[in-house]
Design an enzyme around this catalytic site. Structure first.
Site, short mmCIF file in Angstrom:
data_model
loop_
_atom_site.label_atom_id
_atom_site.label_comp_id
_atom_site.label_asym_id
_atom_site.label_seq_id
_atom_site.Cartn_x
_atom_site.Cartn_y
_atom_site.Cartn_z
N SER A 65 8.41 73.46 37.82
CA SER A 65 8.76 72.07 38.08
C SER A 65 10.28 71.93 38.15
O SER A 65 10.99 72.55 37.37
CB SER A 65 8.21 71.18 36.96
OG SER A 65 8.80 69.90 37.00
N GLU A 79 -3.97 74.90 44.36
CA GLU A 79 -3.90 73.53 44.88
C GLU A 79 -3.79 73.53 46.41
O GLU A 79 -4.44 72.73 47.09
CB GLU A 79 -2.72 72.80 44.25
CG GLU A 79 -2.93 72.50 42.77
CD GLU A 79 -1.72 71.88 42.10
OE1 GLU A 79 -1.89 71.33 41.01
OE2 GLU A 79 -0.61 71.95 42.67
N ASN A 105 -12.08 77.39 85.21
CA ASN A 105 -13.12 76.95 84.28
C ASN A 105 -13.76 78.13 83.57
O ASN A 105 -13.99 78.11 82.36
CB ASN A 105 -14.20 76.15 85.01
CG ASN A 105 -13.66 74.86 85.59
OD1 ASN A 105 -12.51 74.50 85.39
ND2 ASN A 105 -14.52 74.14 86.33
N SER A 126 -0.82 72.46 79.18
CA SER A 126 -1.36 73.14 78.00
C SER A 126 -0.60 74.42 77.64
O SER A 126 -0.85 74.99 76.58
CB SER A 126 -2.84 73.48 78.22
OG SER A 126 -3.00 74.37 79.32
N THR A 179 -22.68 72.51 33.49
CA THR A 179 -23.38 71.60 34.41
C THR A 179 -22.86 70.21 34.09
O THR A 179 -22.63 69.88 32.92
CB THR A 179 -24.91 71.64 34.23
OG1 THR A 179 -25.25 71.19 32.92
CG2 THR A 179 -25.44 73.06 34.43
N HIS A 180 -22.64 69.42 35.12
CA HIS A 180 -22.03 68.09 34.96
C HIS A 180 -20.66 68.19 34.30
O HIS A 180 -20.20 67.25 33.65
CB HIS A 180 -22.94 67.16 34.14
CG HIS A 180 -24.33 67.07 34.64
ND1 HIS A 180 -24.70 66.29 35.72
CD2 HIS A 180 -25.48 67.70 34.22
CE1 HIS A 180 -26.00 66.43 35.94
NE2 HIS A 180 -26.49 67.29 35.05
N TYR A 237 -17.58 71.54 83.12
CA TYR A 237 -16.25 71.53 82.53
C TYR A 237 -15.61 70.14 82.65
O TYR A 237 -15.70 69.48 83.68
CB TYR A 237 -15.34 72.56 83.19
CG TYR A 237 -13.96 72.58 82.57
CD1 TYR A 237 -13.73 73.28 81.39
CD2 TYR A 237 -12.91 71.86 83.13
CE1 TYR A 237 -12.47 73.27 80.79
CE2 TYR A 237 -11.65 71.84 82.53
CZ TYR A 237 -11.44 72.55 81.36
OH TYR A 237 -10.20 72.52 80.76
N LYS A 251 6.89 73.93 32.83
CA LYS A 251 5.71 73.93 33.69
C LYS A 251 5.53 75.24 34.46
O LYS A 251 6.50 75.86 34.90
CB LYS A 251 5.82 72.78 34.71
CG LYS A 251 5.78 71.39 34.14
CD LYS A 251 4.39 71.00 33.67
CE LYS A 251 3.40 70.92 34.80
NZ LYS A 251 3.75 69.92 35.80
N GLN A 260 -9.77 70.97 76.76
CA GLN A 260 -8.44 71.53 76.48
C GLN A 260 -8.00 71.21 75.06
O GLN A 260 -7.32 72.01 74.42
CB GLN A 260 -7.44 70.98 77.49
CG GLN A 260 -6.00 71.44 77.30
CD GLN A 260 -5.12 70.96 78.46
OE1 GLN A 260 -5.31 71.37 79.59
NE2 GLN A 260 -4.18 70.08 78.15
#
Length: 501
Positions: free
Chosen positions: A304, A317, A137, A27, A182-183, A344, A310, A349
């Site tokens: 772009s 995003e 542990n 690890s 709304t909607h 444990y 653009k 891990q």
């Protein structure tokens, strides 16, 4: 066979580990990030066993000094990388520091083993006394609590910064109007400040979730041993106090296997991610030519490679996409834990990397959102035009009739007929002749037109939490007061600091 004695558990074994398995189960390539937390917890344990007579005062001083030097490894590597590579971003620097630390100790199985090996280099065989009365542990349970606590503290500070940016933007635009939806259909006009305060309310809830999680997790596992408790009569309050915990954990089996604090953090982060994604989604829509409500700042947009005209909303995003990452990590962590017996198990891990990724994702998002929010430019003319068309004052019109004694269901139907009449004639409600309105109901009078102006439509929502100008002003003042309370909370970072190693 030569490496086997270096293992922390090698006494019972005679055969060396399969080399492929050894590297696969290791690890240290990711838990190196717990170096500050491991050093802090080791210092606390050293003080505890010194109080129990395991270390002399001189040995304690030597051990603490050695641990300090081990903890400085990451800083030394960072300075070297900075000197050779110049200015690099946080993520790249972190990766380079990690790679350097891991490469420096190819025999280290995990962060605990690494610190023991490095401390042995610093102070010799005295380092081997440090593991008296403790288990890996309880060490990892403590390290992860410290890491999550630091990550929460950093998140709370960043959330306060974003809250301030949202409140500042709302205060700078107290009278500007936009349509609400709304909607995804235009519903009623609201103040832009009212819309922004909706996100303030969300982020304040996120802040409270992280705060609650921090308070709940702030107990120290050190002294829990491997599963049944330490085998020495240790004063567990010493370590708890040294690490700024509220006290020791009450049950050793729970303490060594508990990862609820990681789940709390992950779930709070995923909920925050959902709120960030909703904010990003609305801005992405509002920045389109079809809406035209927002002009996204160029400093947070890209173009772009094919279409010269653009301006792409990359920040919003990506913010939407990061929320999926947060949700995925929280789900993976919950799935990992759900079937584990006490106490444990090494499955746990796998949860470390989820927490590291959540921490990095949150840090990245909250590093850009405040400045992005401060840079937003609204097209208030487009917003107001949209709020004044499409019969968004219809509910205010129905309220006008209900205030005249008409049952609301009846008023609703009458205004519906008025809207239909307006659609047929291409007129808004306030442009319909009073004579035509009176054919629908005798309750229409000249005062109807004053009752459905844009300002009147806003101010008829004169309730706590409504979009009436006075109510929004009160809500803004209250939000500012709450923010000042958040910003003046005393710092609760652990003395060793740093969630990122």
């Amino acid at each position: 066979m030569s490496e086997q004695p270096a293992k922390m558990w090698s006494g019972r074994f005679r055969e060396p580990l399969n080399r492929t398995f050894e590297q696969w189960q290791r690890s240290f390539p990711f838990d190196w990030r717990l170096l500050p937390q491991e050093v802090a917890a080791s210092k606390a344990h050293a003080q505890t066993i010194a109080a129990a007579g395991i270390l002399t005062p001189e040995e304690l001083d030597k051990t603490l000094a050695g641990l300090t030097r081990v903890g400085e490894r990451a800083l030394n590597w960072a300075h070297r990388i900075s000197a050779t590579s110049g200015e690099v971003d946080y993520e790249t620097s972190n990766q380079q520091v990690g790679a350097a630390i891991v490469a420096s100790a190819p025999q280290a199985e995990d962060i605990h083993h690494y610190v023991e090996l490095e401390l042995t280099r610093e102070i010799g065989k005295l380092a081997l006394k440090l593991h008296t009365g403790r288990s890996r542990n309880e060490q990892i349970a403590t390290d992860m609590r410290l890491f999550v606590r630091d990550a929460i503290d950093a998140t709370l500070v960043a959330l306060s910064s974003w809250l301030e940016a949202l409140i500042n933007l709302a205060e700078a635009n107290p009278g500007n109007v936009m349509p609400s939806y709304t909607h995804l259909q235009r519903a009623e006009p609201v103040l832009v400040a009212h819309w922004l305060l909706a996100y303030v309310a969300m982020i304040e809830r996120d802040h409270s979730r992280f705060t609650d999680a921090r308070q709940r997790m702030n107990l120290c596992p050190l002294g829990s041993g491997a599963v049944a408790g330490a085998t020495l009569a240790l004063d567990r309050n010493i370590a708890a106090h040294a690490l700024a915990f509220d006290g020791p954990t009450p049950n050793s089996m729970d303490a060594t296997s508990d990862r609820d604090f990681m789940l709390d953090f992950a779930q709070a982060a995923s909920t925050l991610g959902l709120h960030i994604s909703r904010f990003a989604e609305e801005l992405t829509l509002y920045a389109t030519a079809e809406f035209g409500f927002v002009d996204l700042p160029e400093a947070f947009s890209t173009g772009s490679s094919a279409m010269p005209q653009k301006k792409n909303p990359d920040l919003t995003e990506l913010a939407r996409g990061k929320s999926a990452r947060l949700l995925g990590s929280a789900t993976a962590l919950a799935t990992l834990i759900k079937g584990l017996p006490l106490a444990y198990n090494k499955d746990l891990q796998e949860g470390q990397e989820q927490i590291f990724d959540i921490t990095d994702t949150l840090a990245g998002l909250l590093s850009v959102l405040p400045n992005f929010t401060r840079s937003l430019k609204f097209r208030f003319d487009r917003m107001q035009s949209a709020a004044e068309t499409g019969y968004l004052n219809a509910m205010a019109a129905a309220t006008y009739l209900s205030n005249k004694g008409v049952a609301f269901r009846t008023a609703h139907e009458i205004i519906g007929n008025a809207v239909r009449l307006g659609l047929e004639r291409g007129l808004e409600l306030n442009a319909l002749p009073l004579a035509d309105l009176r054919k629908l109901s005798e309750h229409f009078a000249e005062d109807f037109f004053d009752a459905i102006t844009l300002q009147a439509t806003l101010d008829c929502h004169d309730v706590i939490g409504g979009t009436a100008a006075t109510r929004v002003a009160d809500a803004l003042a209250a939000a500012r007061t709450r923010l000042s309370t958040l910003c003046t909370l005393p710092s609760t970072h652990s003395p060793q600091g740093g969630a990122h190693g």
